[in-house]
Write a protein that holds these residues in place. Sequence first.
Motif, PDB file in Angstrom:
ATOM      1  N   GLU A 292       0.830  -1.203   0.000  1.00  0.00           N
ATOM      2  CA  GLU A 292       0.000   0.000   0.000  1.00  0.00           C
ATOM      3  C   GLU A 292       0.867   1.256   0.000  1.00  0.00           C
ATOM      4  OE1 GLU A 292      -2.564  -0.308   3.332  1.00  0.00           O
ATOM      5  OE2 GLU A 292      -3.921  -1.758   2.388  1.00  0.00           O
ATOM      6  N   SER A 293       1.977   1.192   0.757  1.00  0.00           N
ATOM      7  CA  SER A 293       2.888   2.342   0.797  1.00  0.00           C
ATOM      8  C   SER A 293       3.515   2.585  -0.578  1.00  0.00           C
ATOM      9  CB  SER A 293       3.975   2.096   1.839  1.00  0.00           C
ATOM     10  OG  SER A 293       4.905   3.151   1.866  1.00  0.00           O
ATOM     11  N   LEU A 294       3.927   1.490  -1.225  1.00  0.00           N
ATOM     12  CA  LEU A 294       4.510   1.616  -2.564  1.00  0.00           C
ATOM     13  C   LEU A 294       3.483   2.129  -3.567  1.00  0.00           C
ATOM     14  CD1 LEU A 294       6.667  -1.640  -2.725  1.00  0.00           C
ATOM     15  CD2 LEU A 294       7.507   0.718  -2.585  1.00  0.00           C
ATOM     16  N   GLN A 295       2.235   1.646  -3.436  1.00  0.00           N
ATOM     17  CA  GLN A 295       1.186   2.104  -4.348  1.00  0.00           C
ATOM     18  C   GLN A 295       0.916   3.598  -4.171  1.00  0.00           C
ATOM     19  OE1 GLN A 295      -1.943  -0.662  -3.312  1.00  0.00           O
ATOM     20  NE2 GLN A 295      -1.538  -1.920  -5.124  1.00  0.00           N
ATOM     21  N   LYS A 296       0.941   4.042  -2.916  1.00  0.00           N
ATOM     22  CA  LYS A 296       0.739   5.468  -2.658  1.00  0.00           C
ATOM     23  C   LYS A 296       1.888   6.288  -3.239  1.00  0.00           C
ATOM     24  CE  LYS A 296      -2.030   4.928   1.533  1.00  0.00           C
ATOM     25  NZ  LYS A 296      -2.076   5.115   3.008  1.00  0.00           N
TER      26      LYS A 296
END
Length: 402
Positions: free
Chosen positions: A278-282
Amino acid sequence: VNRAVELYFGIRKGEFIGKDKRQLIEEKIKHVFEQPERFAKRVLATYDDNTYIEHFECHVLAGQGREERWLEHWSQPIRSGLYAGGRVEHYIDITERKEAEEKLDYLNSVLRAIRSINQLITRERDTQALLHGICSRLVEARGYHSAWCVLLDDGKLLAGAHANLEGQFSAFLEKMGRGELVPCAKRSLEEAGAVVITDTSKCEGCPLSSTDAEGEAMTIRLEHGGRVYGLLGVHTPLGFAGYPEEHALFEEVAGDIGFALYSIEQREERKKAWERLESLQKELQLMLDSVPAMIFYKDRENRLIHVNRCFSDTMGLPKEKLEGKSCFDVYSYQQAEAYWQDDKEVMASRKPKRGIIEPLETTSGTRWVQTDKIPLEDEEGNIAKKKKGFFMVRKVADNRNN
């Protein structure tokens, strides 16, 4: 008096014949039973009221001239004949039946303990709460005097819990925290299966060695897939540790706990992986939103999967109104059909198509743009799957020179 009475009570026949039965009960007979006063009260009551049949079970304790056994007492008034007005008493040896009943009760308690612990394991997601719950249930449902459980990571103490070991467990944890393993813990880490300690006083430093209750101890390692997660120890009533069924219960519970700890670990790792994703997607979305060009992903069903801020601003619609929509819902039919035919050619050839100069209808009018269409492929060279379809990337940038 027959020979069986002599055998059961350890009192010779000559001590019965001609003696006052009430006096015999008070002075000799009642003392062979586990509950002497209860026995005397029930039998003597039949002498006071010789009108009814009496029946009860009584436990003979081992002593001089007699073995421990369970007896079934039957007595009834003699209605006629030479001994009319008297009373006949007889005793049946029911020791085997009582042992079978005790064994059945024991096995039922084993099953209840397994069921209670498995119910906890299936619903508990917190490791510390799981350890506390297991120790408590082993004491409550299984009847152990006390229990302890510790988690280890490559020999280092992570956490611990106990039931009925107040005052002893803290010192034990401190010792484990320093890497000092008590004898039973060392054996459990070296040996598979349940380790039985018949003399708990010799297990120096173990909290089970300082309990007041008489009994034995068992310890076992908690493992799954070859990895040791911790140790479990219990203080059992005297004799429990010798039962094969007790070993089987203990080993089954330890195996279930090991699997539960493995599952919790896997859930934590999956949670961390999702958080990283999720952090990478953000971060990726932030990067895409900062690019001054329209970037968006489409699946092989011609639906928009993701769009960046520039695309959203250019089309005059929020992302929520665009993502998941068919291009036929976003563009005019003529323009959407032209785009779609071009998209299918890119997907069929699996080759990028760059530098396409084409018109784009927006809320502010028609703009000429340069488009790059790039198919996304998986590791095997196929168009990457997204749910039931495929998707691709189209990068759109204003070409103000046209």
